[in-house]
Design an enzyme around this catalytic site. Structure first.
Site, PDB file in Angstrom:
ATOM      1  N   GLU A 167       0.794  -1.235   0.000  1.00 35.32           N
ATOM      2  CA  GLU A 167       0.000   0.000   0.000  1.00 35.32           C
ATOM      3  C   GLU A 167       0.822   1.279   0.000  1.00 35.32           C
ATOM      4  O   GLU A 167       0.882   1.993   1.010  1.00 35.32           O
ATOM      5  CB  GLU A 167      -0.947   0.015   1.209  1.00 35.32           C
ATOM      6  CG  GLU A 167      -1.997  -1.057   1.147  1.00 35.32           C
ATOM      7  CD  GLU A 167      -3.097  -0.860   2.183  1.00 35.32           C
ATOM      8  OE1 GLU A 167      -3.036   0.094   2.974  1.00 35.32           O
ATOM      9  OE2 GLU A 167      -4.030  -1.675   2.203  1.00 35.32           O
ATOM     10  N   GLU A 356      -5.360  -8.432   0.625  1.00 38.56           N
ATOM     11  CA  GLU A 356      -5.885  -8.179   1.968  1.00 38.56           C
ATOM     12  C   GLU A 356      -7.355  -7.816   1.872  1.00 38.56           C
ATOM     13  O   GLU A 356      -7.752  -7.072   0.966  1.00 38.56           O
ATOM     14  CB  GLU A 356      -5.198  -6.992   2.671  1.00 38.56           C
ATOM     15  CG  GLU A 356      -3.827  -7.250   3.204  1.00 38.56           C
ATOM     16  CD  GLU A 356      -3.270  -6.040   3.971  1.00 38.56           C
ATOM     17  OE1 GLU A 356      -4.057  -5.229   4.498  1.00 38.56           O
ATOM     18  OE2 GLU A 356      -2.039  -5.921   4.011  1.00 38.56           O
TER      19      GLU A 356
END
Ligand code: BGC
Length: 445
Positions: A167, A356
């Site tokens: 991320e 995720e």
């Protein structure tokens, strides 16, 4: 009722974790200080002033924890390598004890029949590099490349699945613009250089792995959120486009060779000109084998002239009386479907993995059990949305639940529980939650 077999025989199922959130042994066995070690020592930064010291003690209990992954029926264990455990000062001298630890961990996965997916950067930058400016400094790229080479040479014969960054928008925005994550820096003068060096790092890291490891399967991860305009007014629609450029497009587009997404926001156009980023478009490009998507919530946004820079404001799930998790994040499986489709629409995205997805709830351990029915319902909704996207022909090859066990949830400390397994942070005892058993059953069918 949805079944794992509905996704086809080749679909991959895993659980994801990250070194700083689970390992503990934060200042043991030669590990250097990370920016998260330093940040947690600053008063008021982390809820209840929780520290990283022991976390889940995964460093000492990894065998037992890999056995849990197996018991729950997953094929993949995603974990990250702590950069300061390998290179305590970020570059230079290698900590052999750290090198050995990840060999043991990888070997344990392989022995137990679990495929490791290794993330190279999940936010724990060595503090020594932060002292030189961290991601804002051009020198970070050479240091990161050297770290990637070390990992590739050490582990590349055993590990074939790699994730370069976790991320990038998460750590550049929270850590270098808003100051609520490590290293706690703020403002655009930190954010933009951090963005540029991060976009270079993801591509250069990929190129190094490609050169060093035969048959490597190389990906990187992006947080993604469907951006929903609050009304159809022109102002709200434009605000939504700006937020989308920032939260969804900022890092994938340079990787795809498109440069930074300047079309919908003049500020990004200015950034491109000021930093001459278009000259680096080729360096920022890399042909990833898979794109990792991580989804937790959609955002409903409204124009607001008083908000500096972005001029947009989130209208929270709670105020719209929408279902939400303990983090206040809206539960909206259809938005998951929509954002997966948005990313799949890029012509060069070949393969998507959900790296995720999960939810935090106020779990309670009562008489040895955690009955987390809400989490089970969350997974049922989100998996059904994913299956719908897959059945429409999108190439989605796997799904990883966040996360194996309750752990250190960054600025929330140990309060936010996302695990399929409950962690008692006093005794470190692990207890499989009902959602863990739900997964076990789901994966059997
Ligand atoms: C991060 C994880 C984090 C999770 C839940 C993701 O942004 O990669 O480290 O725990 O979200 O907040």
């Amino acid at each position: 009722m949805i079944k794992a077999s509905d996704f086809g025989p080749d679909f991959l199922w895993g659980v994801a974790t990250a070194a700083p959130q689970i390992e503990g042994a934060a200042d043991l066995y030669g590990k250097g200080t990370s920016i998260w070690d330093s940040f947690t020592n600053r008063k008021g930064k982390i809820k209840n002033n929780h520290k990283l010291g022991v976390a889940c003690d995964f460093y000492h209990r990894y065998q037992e924890d890999i056995a849990l992954v197996k018991l729950l029926g997953f094929q993949i264990f995603r974990f990250s390598i702590s950069w300061p455990r390998i290179l305590p000062l970020g570059r230079g001298e290698v900590n052999q004890e750290g090198i050995r630890f990840y060999h043991h961990l990888i070997n344990e996965c392989l022995t137990q029949g679990i495929t490791p997916y290794v993330t190279l950067y999940h936010w724990d930058l060595p503090q020594a590099l932060e002292d030189e400016g961290g991601w804002t400094s051009f020198s970070i790229n050479a240091a990161f490349n050297a770290f990637v080479s070390i990992c590739a040479l050490e582990y590349g014969d055993k590990v074939k699945n790699w994730i370069i960054l976790n991320e990038p928008f998460g750590y550049t925005s929270l850590g270098y613009m808003l100051g609520i994550h490590a290293p706690g820096k703020t403002g655009l003068s930190n954010f933009f250089p951090a963005v540029l060096h991060t976009a270079l790092a993801q591509a250069e890291g990929g190129k190094i792995l490609r050169a060093e490891i035969s048959q490597a399967n190389i990906g990187t991860t992006y947080s993604c959120s469907e951006i929903i305009p609050y009304t159809q007014s022109e102002n709200d629609l434009l605000a939504a486009k700006r937020v989308d450029s920032l939260m969804n497009r900022l890092f994938i587009e340079p990787a795809l060779g498109l440069g930074f997404p300047t079309a919908d926001w003049d500020l990004l156009e200015k950034f491109q000109i000021e930093y001459g980023t278009w000259r680096l478009n080729d360096r920022m490009k890399f042909d990833f084998d898979f794109i990792g998507l991580q989804n937790y919530f959609p955002l409903t946004v409204k124009f607001n002239a008083f908000i500096p820079v972005i001029q947009a404001w989130e209208v929270k799930a709670k105020s719209r009386k929408k279902p939400h998790t303990a983090m206040g994040w809206e539960i909206n499986a259809n938005s998951f479907y929509n954002i997966v489709k948005q990313f799949a629409a890029y012509p060069n995205v070949k393969n998507i993995m959900i790296t995720e997805n999960g939810a935090a709830y106020h779990d309670k351990l009562i008489e040895g059990s955690v009955v987390d029915a809400e989490r089970i319902e969350y997974f049922e909704l989100y998996l059904a949305a994913l299956l719908k996207a897959k059945n429409e022909g999108i190439n989605i090859s796997g799904y990883m639940a966040w996360t194996l066990m309750d752990n250190f949830e960054w600025a929330e400390g140990f309060n936010a529980r996302f695990g399929l397994v409950h962690t008692d942070f006093k005794t470190l005892k692990r207890t499989i939650k009902y959602s863990g058993y739900w997964w076990q059953e789901f994966l059997r069918n």
